[in-house]
Design an enzyme around this catalytic site. Structure first.
Site, PDB file in Angstrom:
ATOM      1  CG  LEU A 161      -1.978  -1.127   1.237  1.00 22.93           C
ATOM      2  CD1 LEU A 161      -2.714  -1.142   2.582  1.00 22.93           C
ATOM      3  CD2 LEU A 161      -2.969  -0.964   0.093  1.00 22.93           C
ATOM      4  CB  SER A 183       6.089   6.251  -1.684  1.00 26.59           C
ATOM      5  OG  SER A 183       4.924   5.473  -1.726  1.00 26.59           O
ATOM      6  CG  ASP A 218       3.453   2.672  -5.734  1.00 26.24           C
ATOM      7  OD1 ASP A 218       2.666   2.312  -6.620  1.00 26.24           O
ATOM      8  OD2 ASP A 218       4.174   1.881  -5.102  1.00 26.24           O
TER       9      ASP A 218
END
Length: 364
Positions: free
Chosen positions: A130, A134, A178
């Protein structure tokens, strides 16, 4: 979903705090690493927050849980390292500061001489695919942009590259998907075609209305014991010109292209087919060891009740869609509970871009 809590940071002691949500790779992943296309969205169920407090010295505060430095015994230490590794968030805060400083220096962006203390918190499950790392980096970058008052000088399209560069400082091998989702927020279609990456240094990113998404569900294991091997031989095979991998990855990318049209038309029966095909292509390209048996089981449990399902990232969590509605959702919840998985409704976080951010965007 950011809050700037100081109007004149340089002259005051007011703190700045930003929150960045987890992300779900919805269609097209992992083709972002292969000049492909993806659709992703930010997940309001989980987030990371970073707080910047002006201070005399430059300080990084370790998290009491994720940067543990005190243990009950050697046995406690070894067990902790076995489960969590040598990782924590402080290293990520340091690396984004370095990357941000170097970027500003190279682009003649002046920074004032004030110092600060950085701290972070997160509830994003580890090893769940998930984008927990980041999220921390992206939140810290937001704090730096506001502390130095340079948000208008660092283009939104460039910021995902800065986040990824900070992660690469620690050997993380990944694509931009992401970071784009977490910088932009909301639902985003991304095109990483080679011509764009070569000419612009980044892809073409198109925000979409989050209301286009049907009700979705997140499935994950509370204590993931098998997150799979994120790095497999697939990339090397792609670089070597393996025809099967190249064609499969092109099909994965086309799922996002087709998925954009499907979402705009709200053709949800077709959307379910695209999600399942995305997982099937990944399964064909990657060996079971790379995918992780637990991860595959989560998809299979969802599909056993007729739900569409695929990984949210490289493994660790699954996004599912029940095209038959509430009765099928009940079947999904029962099947996941029986298998020992957690299932919860997806909450999509809208775009977090401010008016200042939007003014930096290039016209595509």
């Amino acid at each position: 979903m950011s809050e700037n809590m100081g109007s004149d940071v340089h002259a005051s002691t007011a703190a700045i705090e930003h929150k960045v949500c987890a992300r779900v790779g919805f269609l097209g992943n992992p083709s972002d690493v292969y000049y492909g296309r993806t659709i992703s969205f930010t997940l309001a169920n989980f987030w990371a927050s970073v707080r910047l407090q002006p201070s005399d010295d430059l300080v990084f505060l370790p998290h009491p849980t994720h940067d543990l430095v005190q243990f009950r015994s050697l046995d406690h230490l070894v067990n902790r390292l076995h489960k969590e590794g040598y990782y924590g968030g402080v290293r990520l805060l340091m690396s984004i500061c370095k990357v941000f400083f170097n970027y500003c220096k190279e682009n003649n962006i002046d920074l004032h001489n004030g110092n600060f203390t950085l701290s972070y918190d997160t509830n994003i499950p580890r090893q769940a695919g998930l984008s927990g790392s980041s999220a921390i980096v992206a939140a810290a970058l937001c704090c730096l942009l506001d502390f130095y008052k340079v948000r208008h000088l660092v283009k939104v399209e460039v910021r995902p590259n800065l986040v990824l560069s900070a992660e690469k400082e620690h050997g993380i091998v990944a694509g931009l998907q992401d970071r784009v989702a977490q910088v932009y927020g909301g639902l985003v279609y991304m095109d990483f075609s080679k011509e764009y990456m070569d000419d612009l240094g980044h892809g073409i990113y198109i925000p979409m209305d989050i209301s286009l998404l049907p009700p979705l569900y997140l499935i994950y294991a509370e204590n993931p014991s098998d997150s799979g091997k994120v790095h497999s031989a697939v990339r090397q095979r792609w670089l070597n010109g393996d025809e099967f991998i190249i064609k499969s990855m092109e099909e994965v990318a086309n799922l996002a292209l087709e998925g954009r049209t499907v979402l705009l038309e709200k053709d949800y029966s077709k959307l379910a087919n695209l999600m399942n095909r995305n997982f099937e292509l990944r399964r064909q390209m990657f060996e079971v060891d790379a995918l992780g048996e637990l991860n595959v089981k989560m998809v299979e449990v969802a599909q056993s009740v007729g739900a569409a399902a695929k990984f949210t990232g490289s493994g660790g969590a699954v996004v599912a869609f029940c095209p038959d509605g509430p009765s099928q959702v009940k079947l999904l919840e029962d099947a996941c509970r029986k298998a020992g998985f957690i299932v919860e409704p997806v909450q999509v976080m809208p775009s977090c871009l401010s008016d200042v951010d939007l003014k930096t965007l290039s016209s595509n």
